[in-house]
Design an enzyme around this catalytic site. Structure first.
Site, mmCIF file in Angstrom:
data_model
loop_
_atom_site.group_PDB
_atom_site.id
_atom_site.type_symbol
_atom_site.label_atom_id
_atom_site.label_comp_id
_atom_site.label_asym_id
_atom_site.label_seq_id
_atom_site.Cartn_x
_atom_site.Cartn_y
_atom_site.Cartn_z
ATOM 1 N N ASP A 1 -8.204 4.022 1.090
ATOM 2 C CA ASP A 1 -7.130 4.425 2.154
ATOM 3 C C ASP A 1 -7.841 5.067 3.791
ATOM 4 O O ASP A 1 -9.117 5.932 3.267
ATOM 5 C CB ASP A 1 -6.090 5.829 1.460
ATOM 6 C CG ASP A 1 -5.363 5.533 2.561
ATOM 7 O OD1 ASP A 1 -5.295 5.463 3.331
ATOM 8 O OD2 ASP A 1 -4.457 6.716 1.870
ATOM 9 N N ARG B 1 -3.184 -0.465 5.081
ATOM 10 C CA ARG B 1 -3.972 -1.430 4.876
ATOM 11 C C ARG B 1 -2.981 -2.461 4.153
ATOM 12 O O ARG B 1 -3.710 -3.933 4.330
ATOM 13 C CB ARG B 1 -4.512 -1.384 3.469
ATOM 14 C CG ARG B 1 -5.615 -0.231 3.457
ATOM 15 C CD ARG B 1 -6.095 0.297 1.882
ATOM 16 N NE ARG B 1 -4.756 1.711 1.756
ATOM 17 C CZ ARG B 1 -4.150 2.487 1.121
ATOM 18 N NH1 ARG B 1 -5.266 2.257 -0.226
ATOM 19 N NH2 ARG B 1 -3.294 3.169 0.741
ATOM 20 N N CYS C 1 0.821 -0.994 -0.279
ATOM 21 C CA CYS C 1 -0.071 -0.061 -0.199
ATOM 22 C C CYS C 1 1.091 1.595 -0.486
ATOM 23 O O CYS C 1 2.234 1.046 -0.017
ATOM 24 C CB CYS C 1 -0.804 -0.382 1.515
ATOM 25 S SG CYS C 1 0.329 0.660 2.631
HETATM 26 P P1 4NP Z 1 -1.499 2.296 3.940
HETATM 27 O O1 4NP Z 1 -2.466 3.447 5.289
HETATM 28 O O2 4NP Z 1 -1.137 3.015 2.640
HETATM 29 O O3 4NP Z 1 -3.331 2.144 3.856
HETATM 30 O O4 4NP Z 1 -0.634 2.234 4.959
HETATM 31 C C1 4NP Z 1 -1.404 5.444 4.821
HETATM 32 C C2 4NP Z 1 -0.466 5.580 6.042
HETATM 33 C C3 4NP Z 1 -0.384 6.722 6.044
HETATM 34 C C4 4NP Z 1 -0.651 7.697 5.195
HETATM 35 C C5 4NP Z 1 -1.551 7.389 3.408
HETATM 36 C C6 4NP Z 1 -1.932 6.338 4.344
HETATM 37 N N1 4NP Z 1 0.238 8.812 4.939
HETATM 38 O O5 4NP Z 1 -0.105 10.108 4.588
HETATM 39 O O6 4NP Z 1 1.139 9.004 6.374
#
Ligand code: 4NP
Length: 155
Positions: A124, A13, A7
């Site tokens: 997300d 995710r 991800c």
């Molecule tokens: P992930 O979610 O891609 O599902 O781990 C996110 C976690 C952090 C961030 C963006 C998406 N961020 O911008 O810090």
């Protein structure tokens, strides 16, 4: 069989997808390696988001020991299949592909739910509320069931 979940941050995710698939692989006695990574480096070395860890724990999946790392081009050598959560992840991962064989390893995880499935991307949940985390759990729980079925049919 070596499967990598990818991800953006590797804290919401993909750690859940990793934890779910590890749990099911162990339960079924399947020999497989499961790992996860993020395309971004913001959270490298950190644990999964607490909201995701708690959602997983309530459903019997412990992801608390996972630590974020960034996707690297040598992951193409290490893994047979690379599941991404959304189209943005797809572009970020395939941008690093060295050849067509690399590109062919990358799949949108919700494509495993078949064409009757109306949602192509795992949303997300980072900037949303608890409902988003529950939704991610439901989607990835179903997708990892299909991945297990596929592995069992191919054996
Ligand atoms: P992930 O979610 O891609 O599902 O781990 C996110 C976690 C952090 C961030 C963006 C998406 N961020 O911008 O810090």
């Amino acid at each position: 069989m070596k499967i990598l979940m990818v991800c953006l941050g590797n804290i919401c995710r993909s750690p859940l997808a990793d934890g779910l698939l590890r749990h099911k692989v162990n339960r079924e006695g399947i020999r497989a390696t499961v790992d996860s990574a993020g395309t971004a480096n913001y959270h490298v070395g950190g644990p999964p988001d607490e909201r995701m860890t708690e959602t997983a724990m309530r459903n019997g999946i412990d992801i608390s020991n996972l630590r974020a790392r960034q996707f690297k081009v040598t992951d193409y050598d290490e893994f047979d299949l690379i599941y991404v959560m959304d189209k943005s992840n797809y572009h970020n991962v395939t941008r690093l592909a060295r050849n067509e064989e690399d590109v062919q390893k990358v799949k949108l995880i919700l494509d495993e739910l078949g064409h009757s499935n109306s949602i192509q991307e795992v949303p997300d949940p980072y900037y949303g509320g608890q409902a988003g985390f529950n939704h991610v759990f439901d989607l990835l729980n179903r997708a990892t069931d299909v991945i297990i079925e596929n592995i069992q049919h191919d054996r």
